[in-house]
Design a protein around this motif. Structure first.
Motif, PDB file in Angstrom:
ATOM      1  N   PHE A   1       0.839  -1.202   0.000  1.00 37.68           N
ATOM      2  CA  PHE A   1       0.000   0.000   0.000  1.00 37.68           C
ATOM      3  C   PHE A   1       0.872   1.249   0.000  1.00 37.68           C
ATOM      4  CE2 PHE A   1       0.836  -1.015   4.388  1.00 37.68           C
ATOM      5  CZ  PHE A   1       0.959   0.205   5.046  1.00 37.68           C
ATOM      6  N   SER A   2       0.254   2.358  -0.336  1.00 39.17           N
ATOM      7  CA  SER A   2       0.910   3.667  -0.312  1.00 39.17           C
ATOM      8  C   SER A   2       0.665   4.314   1.039  1.00 39.17           C
ATOM      9  CB  SER A   2       0.333   4.545  -1.424  1.00 39.17           C
ATOM     10  OG  SER A   2       0.616   5.908  -1.196  1.00 39.17           O
ATOM     11  N   ILE A   3       1.643   5.066   1.540  1.00 30.68           N
ATOM     12  CA  ILE A   3       1.419   5.780   2.800  1.00 30.68           C
ATOM     13  C   ILE A   3       0.383   6.877   2.585  1.00 30.68           C
ATOM     14  CG2 ILE A   3       3.784   5.344   3.559  1.00 30.68           C
ATOM     15  CD1 ILE A   3       4.169   8.476   3.196  1.00 30.68           C
ATOM     16  N   ASP A   4      -0.181   7.354   3.696  1.00 33.22           N
ATOM     17  CA  ASP A   4      -1.182   8.413   3.649  1.00 33.22           C
ATOM     18  C   ASP A   4      -0.953   9.337   4.834  1.00 33.22           C
ATOM     19  OD1 ASP A   4      -3.347  10.032   3.357  1.00 33.22           O
ATOM     20  OD2 ASP A   4      -4.872   8.485   3.632  1.00 33.22           O
ATOM     21  N   VAL A   5      -0.545  10.564   4.558  1.00 36.64           N
ATOM     22  CA  VAL A   5      -0.333  11.524   5.640  1.00 36.64           C
ATOM     23  C   VAL A   5      -1.524  12.471   5.785  1.00 36.64           C
ATOM     24  CG1 VAL A   5       2.177  11.473   5.438  1.00 36.64           C
ATOM     25  CG2 VAL A   5       0.875  13.139   4.103  1.00 36.64           C
ATOM     26  N   ASP A   6      -2.573  12.254   4.997  1.00 39.53           N
ATOM     27  CA  ASP A   6      -3.758  13.105   5.105  1.00 39.53           C
ATOM     28  C   ASP A   6      -4.412  12.921   6.469  1.00 39.53           C
ATOM     29  OD1 ASP A   6      -3.207  13.756   2.509  1.00 39.53           O
ATOM     30  OD2 ASP A   6      -4.808  12.531   1.641  1.00 39.53           O
ATOM     31  N   LYS A   7      -5.046  13.985   6.945  1.00 35.25           N
ATOM     32  CA  LYS A   7      -5.683  13.956   8.264  1.00 35.25           C
ATOM     33  C   LYS A   7      -7.093  14.524   8.209  1.00 35.25           C
ATOM     34  CE  LYS A   7      -1.092  14.579  10.254  1.00 35.25           C
ATOM     35  NZ  LYS A   7      -0.213  15.384  11.109  1.00 35.25           N
ATOM     36  N   ALA A   8      -7.609  14.726   6.998  1.00 36.86           N
ATOM     37  CA  ALA A   8      -8.883  15.412   6.829  1.00 36.86           C
ATOM     38  C   ALA A   8     -10.039  14.673   7.486  1.00 36.86           C
ATOM     39  CB  ALA A   8      -9.173  15.616   5.340  1.00 36.86           C
ATOM     40  N   SER A   9     -10.008  13.349   7.440  1.00 35.25           N
ATOM     41  CA  SER A   9     -11.148  12.582   7.935  1.00 35.25           C
ATOM     42  C   SER A   9     -11.411  12.845   9.414  1.00 35.25           C
ATOM     43  CB  SER A   9     -10.920  11.082   7.709  1.00 35.25           C
ATOM     44  OG  SER A   9     -12.012  10.327   8.157  1.00 35.25           O
ATOM     45  N   TYR A  10     -10.361  12.932  10.213  1.00 33.34           N
ATOM     46  CA  TYR A  10     -10.577  13.122  11.656  1.00 33.34           C
ATOM     47  C   TYR A  10     -11.242  14.462  11.943  1.00 33.34           C
ATOM     48  CZ  TYR A  10      -9.862  13.813  16.610  1.00 33.34           C
ATOM     49  OH  TYR A  10     -10.071  14.078  17.939  1.00 33.34           O
ATOM     50  N   SER A  11     -10.722  15.545  11.376  1.00 39.47           N
ATOM     51  CA  SER A  11     -11.316  16.857  11.662  1.00 39.47           C
ATOM     52  C   SER A  11     -12.727  16.965  11.099  1.00 39.47           C
ATOM     53  CB  SER A  11     -10.423  17.983  11.124  1.00 39.47           C
ATOM     54  OG  SER A  11     -10.061  17.764   9.778  1.00 39.47           O
ATOM     55  N   ASN A  12     -12.996  16.257  10.001  1.00 37.37           N
ATOM     56  CA  ASN A  12     -14.349  16.238   9.438  1.00 37.37           C
ATOM     57  C   ASN A  12     -15.303  15.487  10.366  1.00 37.37           C
ATOM     58  OD1 ASN A  12     -16.332  16.757   7.483  1.00 37.37           O
ATOM     59  ND2 ASN A  12     -15.916  14.876   6.395  1.00 37.37           N
ATOM     60  N   ILE A  13     -14.856  14.345  10.888  1.00 37.66           N
ATOM     61  CA  ILE A  13     -15.671  13.586  11.845  1.00 37.66           C
ATOM     62  C   ILE A  13     -15.901  14.407  13.114  1.00 37.66           C
ATOM     63  CG2 ILE A  13     -15.630  11.575  13.379  1.00 37.66           C
ATOM     64  CD1 ILE A  13     -14.128  10.107  11.098  1.00 37.66           C
ATOM     65  N   ARG A  14     -14.875  15.092  13.562  1.00 44.65           N
ATOM     66  CA  ARG A  14     -15.016  15.953  14.747  1.00 44.65           C
ATOM     67  C   ARG A  14     -16.100  16.985  14.522  1.00 44.65           C
ATOM     68  NH1 ARG A  14      -9.711  18.975  15.801  1.00 44.65           N
ATOM     69  NH2 ARG A  14     -10.365  20.001  13.877  1.00 44.65           N
ATOM     70  N   ARG A  15     -16.109  17.595  13.338  1.00 42.17           N
ATOM     71  CA  ARG A  15     -17.151  18.571  13.006  1.00 42.17           C
ATOM     72  C   ARG A  15     -18.538  17.948  13.092  1.00 42.17           C
ATOM     73  NH1 ARG A  15     -20.355  18.534   8.028  1.00 42.17           N
ATOM     74  NH2 ARG A  15     -18.441  18.069   6.859  1.00 42.17           N
ATOM     75  N   MET A  16     -18.685  16.736  12.556  1.00 36.07           N
ATOM     76  CA  MET A  16     -19.994  16.083  12.562  1.00 36.07           C
ATOM     77  C   MET A  16     -20.459  15.753  13.976  1.00 36.07           C
ATOM     78  SD  MET A  16     -19.579  13.472   9.334  1.00 36.07           S
ATOM     79  CE  MET A  16     -19.028  14.049   7.725  1.00 36.07           C
ATOM     80  N   ILE A  17     -19.553  15.242  14.802  1.00 33.28           N
ATOM     81  CA  ILE A  17     -19.933  14.912  16.178  1.00 33.28           C
ATOM     82  C   ILE A  17     -20.294  16.174  16.950  1.00 33.28           C
ATOM     83  CG2 ILE A  17     -19.094  13.977  18.372  1.00 33.28           C
ATOM     84  CD1 ILE A  17     -17.482  11.947  16.796  1.00 33.28           C
ATOM     85  N   ASN A  18     -19.491  17.212  16.803  1.00 31.89           N
ATOM     86  CA  ASN A  18     -19.778  18.468  17.510  1.00 31.89           C
ATOM     87  C   ASN A  18     -21.096  19.083  17.073  1.00 31.89           C
ATOM     88  OD1 ASN A  18     -17.488  18.436  19.126  1.00 31.89           O
ATOM     89  ND2 ASN A  18     -16.235  19.536  17.639  1.00 31.89           N
ATOM     90  N   ASN A  19     -21.477  18.865  15.809  1.00 27.64           N
ATOM     91  CA  ASN A  19     -22.743  19.410  15.308  1.00 27.64           C
ATOM     92  C   ASN A  19     -23.913  18.457  15.498  1.00 27.64           C
ATOM     93  OD1 ASN A  19     -21.526  21.775  14.479  1.00 27.64           O
ATOM     94  ND2 ASN A  19     -21.181  21.071  12.384  1.00 27.64           N
ATOM     95  N   GLY A  20     -23.629  17.243  16.007  1.00 26.66           N
ATOM     96  CA  GLY A  20     -24.698  16.298  16.243  1.00 26.66           C
ATOM     97  C   GLY A  20     -25.285  15.695  14.983  1.00 26.66           C
TER      98      GLY A  20
END
Length: 698
Positions: free
Chosen positions: A256-275
């Motif tokens: 597999f190729s490495i992945d240094v992206d981190k977008a998914s976590y901050s996007n999930i955080r937004r969704m949880i914080n917004n309910g």
């Protein structure tokens, strides 16, 4: 005469005292003494302000006599005056009552007040504040908002008292006569205040006659200037098919190729914080794990990164083991980073008008501008219905000129993203710095709708542009129409990385704290290939990286694109393995092979697996290989980094409703993260624990 002199000295001393600037520090908490992160603290009558950190702490420079305003969504705004004794100012904020004056409710069509008095009741802020609730500071009529919602200090709509209308149910929100689904309330709160005429509230059992049972908790009516607001919730995510277990004797290699992206976590955080609901395809476990810093040692040899491995039993399944493979990129001091040729490619289309898009984007980019050096140069390209350059290549020393160009940006029109990308790469190539850091920084919600716009068209375009040796950073903003799939495609195929910015705190992390890693690549086309020892492992599965899988032959093919590693970046991958001799429902029987000899090599009995890495230096085309062997041992303990990464993966699997979790207890996941979050200077790991607690309460 002496009296005049005394009076002069008295008033002069008062003037000097008031002009004195002091540093004010403190902590902001709620009435239960819990820290409030992200509280806006503004000097009244100015635009100067700060936000509290994850622990509720803040520091601000103010003059004696200034008034500090503390504002936070769902809480009363507090004001504190600065005096000579105000070096420390702790503030306790109270939950807000509904700050709305007497209003009128309109049902399905515009009607006069006298027409609905039989089936509806008007509610004022005073009557709402009399509802039973925790004791709080009483509001005066001067503190209520007259004729709807106004806010001069913040650009985000803040509807106060959401839970105060009813102690049991959330109110129903109706925008321009259309009821809004509860999962889309966060989108409504992102409406710019200047686009709202008034906000109204209604509470009475008779409201059910107009809106049905949904109105049992009250109704909040918002009227916009356009009169035809529509909730847009068409976010798109690339499909993720969870990796299955593979038998080692049939598939001994995992590539597999490495992945240094981190977008998914901050996007999930937004969704949880917004309910809001979290789509399974929005959960990329590898990006959640790689969001956090781990205490991996720096490389000491000729290679630009160091390799770390460890393993132990899996916390969610007693019959399997968990293997961690970690990479640590070499940290390059900022003053040693080569001169940068940066092109800001900014989406200014109509979809970027919300406060969490272009307004947040402009503030975020100022953090980046602050770190530019004289030898760096910046160009700004914008696109809406068409693309154009609004700032010619400008030295990083001219920060005021760059910031002014950013400040002048306004949103409007359609979205010709393809044309913008072509122009940005053209300018980057014209100003190319040999042996420098050449990069396009794309900031958008990804909603391209003019010209080249499909994922495939954008993929073909960016694959062509990456041949120019110009790297790409994709920064996602906003919600409702956020196109994660498109930005992921651009970053993956454009020698780049991808982050999602939902707050100024995240902007500070991506463009401030991790400036070097975000913008300077130390190794490109980094690939990992793991070979498992069939004498020790009968089956394995890679956790996450579903969109980064490669064919085994791609590992030695230098024409195949892979991920990039930035200065100081860490990359972590987890494998769940089934040891030999363990009976597992995940390992299915396969018929014996007739033509293939599956005889096992027993010469490596103490090895669990071998990890091979290939990477290229940023300006080269030939890859370099590294090899690392993980041997079996009797070591019973693993690092806190291992346990914390396992907790993140565990939570991600729960969000995805993974079929491979034997233990789904969220409290156990929270406990594992909480007891292994030491060395958390920035508070991100503590925030993760709070986030899981919030999810537990949804």
């Amino acid at each position: 005469m002496k009296l005049l002199n005394y009076m002069f000295l008295f008033f002069f001393s008062i003037g000097v005292l008031n002009a004195q600037e002091i540093k004010v520090t403190g902590k902001v908490t709620d009435n239960q003494n819990l820290a409030l992160p992200g509280v806006n603290i503004l000097i009244k009558g100015s635009h100067k302000g700060v936000q509290t950190d994850f622990d509720g702490n803040y520091t601000i420079l103010a003059h004696i006599g200034d008034t500090l305003m503390y504002s936070y969504l769902g809480y009363e705004t507090e004001e504190k005056k600065v005096d000579s004794q105000s070096t420390t100012m702790h503030v306790t904020m109270q939950v807000s009552a509904a700050q709305l004056e007497e209003v009128v409710v309109v049902g399905y069509a515009p009607v006069y007040k006298r027409q609905i008095t039989a089936s509806a009741t008007v509610v004022s802020s005073e009557s709402i504040s009399r509802k039973p609730r925790k004791r709080r500071r009483k509001l005066s009529r001067k503190q209520t908002i007259n004729k709807g919602y106004t806010n001069q200090n913040n650009s985000t709509i803040r509807i106060r008292g959401m839970n105060s209308i009813s102690n049991v149910n959330q109110p129903l929100y109706v925008v321009d006569g259309v009821p809004v689904n509860s999962r889309d309330i966060a989108l409504v709160k992102a409406i710019k205040p200047e686009n709202i005429i008034k906000t109204e509230v209604l509470k009475n059992k008779k409201t059910s006659a107009i809106y049905g049972s949904r109105a049992s908790g009250g109704v909040v009516l918002i009227t916009t200037k356009s009169g035809n607001y529509k909730v847009q919730n068409d976010e798109s995510y690339k499909e993720i098919i969870e990796n299955d277990f593979k038998r080692v004797n049939l598939s001994p290699l995992s590539t597999f190729s490495i992945d240094v992206d981190k977008a998914s976590y901050s996007n999930i955080r937004r969704m949880i914080n917004n309910g809001t609901n979290i789509p399974a395809d929005a959960v990329k476990i590898e990006e959640m794990i790689n969001y956090f810093d781990y205490e991996y040692e720096q490389p000491i040899g000729k290679h630009p990164f160091a390799i770390h491995t460890e393993y132990t039993s899996t916390p969610w399944n007693a019959k399997t083991q968990l293997v961690k493979i970690g990479l640590k990129g070499k940290e390059i001091p900022q003053n040693e980073i080569p001169p940068s040729n940066l092109v800001f490619l900014i989406d200014v289309s109509g979809s970027m008008s919300n406060s969490n898009k272009l307004p947040l984007l402009k503030k975020a980019f100022k953090l980046l501008v602050k770190q530019l050096r004289e030898k760096d140069k910046v160009s700004i390209v914008v696109y809406a219905g068409a693309a154009g350059m609004v700032l010619k290549p400008t030295s990083g020393a001219n920060k005021q000129e760059i910031n002014q160009a950013l400040q002048n940006l306004q949103a409007g029109g359609s979205t010709a993203g393809g044309e913008g990308i072509q122009l940005a790469y053209k300018i980057a190539k014209e100003n190319f710095i040999k042996n420098g850091n050449n990069r396009v920084i794309l900031a958008t919600d990804g909603d391209f709708n003019v010209g080249i716009s499909s994922d495939k068209e954008m993929k073909d375009l960016i694959e062509e542009k990456r041949k120019s040796n110009v790297f790409l950073t994709c920064l996602g903003f906003g919600m409702g129409n956020y196109k994660d799939s498109k930005l992921e495609t651009l970053a993956d195929k454009g020698n780049g990385n991808h982050a999602y910015i939902d707050t100024m705190q995240e902007a500070q992390r991506v463009l401030g704290k991790e400036f070097g890693g975000t913008l300077y690549t130390i190794a490109k086309d980094v690939k990992i290939q793991v070979e498992f020892n069939p004498g020790k492992v009968q089956a394995y599965r890679l956790i996450g990286y579903e969109n980064r899988l490669l064919e085994d032959e791609d590992f030695v093919d230098d024409t195949k694109d892979a991920g990039e590693l930035g200065s100081g970046h860490t990359v972590t991958a987890l494998y769940e393995v089934v040891p030999v001799g363990v009976k597992s429902e995940y390992v299915k029987d396969v018929a014996n092979l007739k033509y293939t000899d599956s005889k096992m090599n027993t010469d490596y009995g103490d090895e669990l697996l071998t990890v091979k890495f290939r990477y290229k230096k940023p300006k080269e085309r030939k890859s370099i290989e590294m090899i690392h062997v993980l041997k079996t041992d009797n070591k019973s303990s693993v690092s806190q980094d291992f346990n914390f990464a396992a907790s993140v993966a565990w939570f991600g699997m729960k969000l995805r409703n993974s079929k491979y979790i034997e233990n789904e207890d969220l409290n156990t996941i929270i406990s594992l993260a909480r007891t292994n979050k030491e060395k958390d200077d920035q508070g991100y790991k503590a925030e993760f624990v709070r986030l899981m607690n919030s999810y537990n309460g949804l």
